[in-house]
Design an enzyme around this catalytic site. Structure first.
Site, short mmCIF file in Angstrom:
data_model
loop_
_atom_site.label_atom_id
_atom_site.label_comp_id
_atom_site.label_asym_id
_atom_site.label_seq_id
_atom_site.Cartn_x
_atom_site.Cartn_y
_atom_site.Cartn_z
N PHE A 195 0.84 -1.20 0.00
CA PHE A 195 0.00 0.00 0.00
C PHE A 195 0.87 1.25 0.00
CE2 PHE A 195 0.86 -1.19 4.36
CZ PHE A 195 1.12 0.01 5.00
N CYS A 196 0.27 2.36 -0.40
CA CYS A 196 0.95 3.65 -0.40
C CYS A 196 -0.11 4.74 -0.23
CB CYS A 196 1.75 3.85 -1.68
SG CYS A 196 0.75 3.78 -3.19
N THR A 197 0.27 6.00 -0.37
CA THR A 197 -0.64 7.10 -0.07
C THR A 197 -1.87 7.11 -0.97
OG1 THR A 197 1.26 8.42 0.61
CG2 THR A 197 -0.81 9.59 0.26
N CYS A 202 2.11 1.86 -5.30
CA CYS A 202 1.70 0.46 -5.23
C CYS A 202 1.64 -0.17 -6.61
CB CYS A 202 0.31 0.34 -4.59
SG CYS A 202 0.26 0.94 -2.90
N ILE A 224 -4.05 4.61 0.73
CA ILE A 224 -4.47 4.90 2.10
C ILE A 224 -5.58 5.95 2.12
CG2 ILE A 224 -3.69 5.73 4.36
CD1 ILE A 224 -0.81 4.90 3.33
#
Length: 330
Positions: A195-197, A202, A224
């Site tokens: 996962f990433c912001t 990703c 996220i």
């Protein structure tokens, strides 16, 4: 024009947030980046939209902010670019503009990994919507990796996630190759969830792992931000806040404004505890960067902060008030 209403339940509070903030990206074949750059900068400036957009032959990435009407115009234009009709957009709101200027930059990659043969359009991992994310990462044996940089992870992450402790996204491939055997073990590789912001890192990191021979690779669709927007706090597995690349610094569940500030010397987030430290001086230093700077550098930062304060008292914007840019997600 699509609805830009922020979906947070606090309708009365949201009504006071007049600025629409859109974090967006799309991997798409863009061959005329110069022409696209000229059109975008002209349109954004005409509409009073500010922020940063990154263009590359692989697509578009960035965060911009403005009025609902202006953002509708800009996003409508972006959706007409080749392959961008379904561009991924995460909306949030702010009381005041989170950016001071508008920039449209052309780069080799819209998020820099430094692996030229990676193509998320061809081999990105399996998308997992926020509603299904908890079940995936709660499965026994699933490896959960936070693909963001160390200063972002320090603000918040999913419980049990592995922190690669990277300073830039360029370091992720080297980290994974060094840790691969320890992470995956022998035999059938386990599921890997990343996962990433906002989802862009990703897509690249899952494409990278697919190129490294892994099949069971998953990533959080919308990142996220989409998870915090969608999943109620009582059902959430997220701990802390999410660092964002604008003046808000961090957001929490419902994408409400977080409690972190920004060190304007090193551009890293600072917590409430950090601000109580004797090493913290607004605009000059924080506990993280104090040992990285000389007294001479801090004196320069101190003078810059003084000038910014004076400009603020006059109701003016000081040229030194530079914000964290979207491209620093690299």
């Amino acid at each position: 024009m699509p609805s830009l209403k922020h979906p947070a339940p606090e309708e009365e509070a949201a009504a006071n947030l007049s600025v629409c903030v859109a974090a967006l990206y799309k991997f798409a074949p863009l061959n005329d980046c110069v022409g696209i750059q000229e059109d975008l900068i002209k349109l954004c400036r005409a509409q009073g939209v500010k922020g940063t957009l990154i263009l590359a032959r692989e697509g578009i990435n960035g965060t911009v902010a403005g009025s609902d009407e202006a953002m509708g115009q800009v996003l409508s234009h972006i959706r007409q670019l080749p392959g961008c009709a379904d561009v991924e957009v995460k909306f949030s709101r702010a009381q005041s503009p989170p950016f001071h200027r508008m920039k449209v930059r052309i780069k080799r990659e819209i998020v820099t990994m430094g692996e030229p043969n990676i193509n998320p359009l061809v081999n990105a991992g399996h998308y997992v919507p926020p509603q299904d994310w908890n079940a995936l990462i709660s499965e026994p044996g699933t490896i959960l990796i936070d693909t963001r940089n160390d200063y972002e992870v320090a603000v918040g992450s999913f419980a049990g996630a592995i922190n690669p402790q990277t300073r830039t996204f360029r370091e992720f491939p080297t980290w994974f190759r060094a840790e691969r055997d320890r992470l995956l073990g022998e035999g059938t590789p386990p599921k890997v969830a990343m996962f990433c912001t906002g989802g862009i890192r990703c897509e690249k990191s899952t494409a990278f792992l697919a190129a490294e021979g892994l099949d069971e690779v998953y990533h959080l669709q919308g990142g996220i931000l989409k998870y915090l927007e969608t999943i109620p706090p009582e059902q959430s597995l997220w701990e802390g806040e999410c660092f964002v690349f604008d003046q808000r610094v961090a957001v929490g569940h419902g994408l409400g404004l977080g409690k972190h500030g920004l060190c304007h010397a090193c551009r890293r987030p600072v917590s409430e505890a950090d601000r109580l430290s004797p090493l913290f001086e607004d605009g000059v230093s924080c506990p993280t960067c104090h040992s990285e700077r000389t007294d001479e550098q801090r004196a320069g930062y101190r003078e810059r902060q003084r000038q910014q304060n004076l400009a603020g008292e006059r109701g003016e914007e000081h040229i030194g008030a530079v914000l964290v840019s979207q491209h620093q997600q690299d």
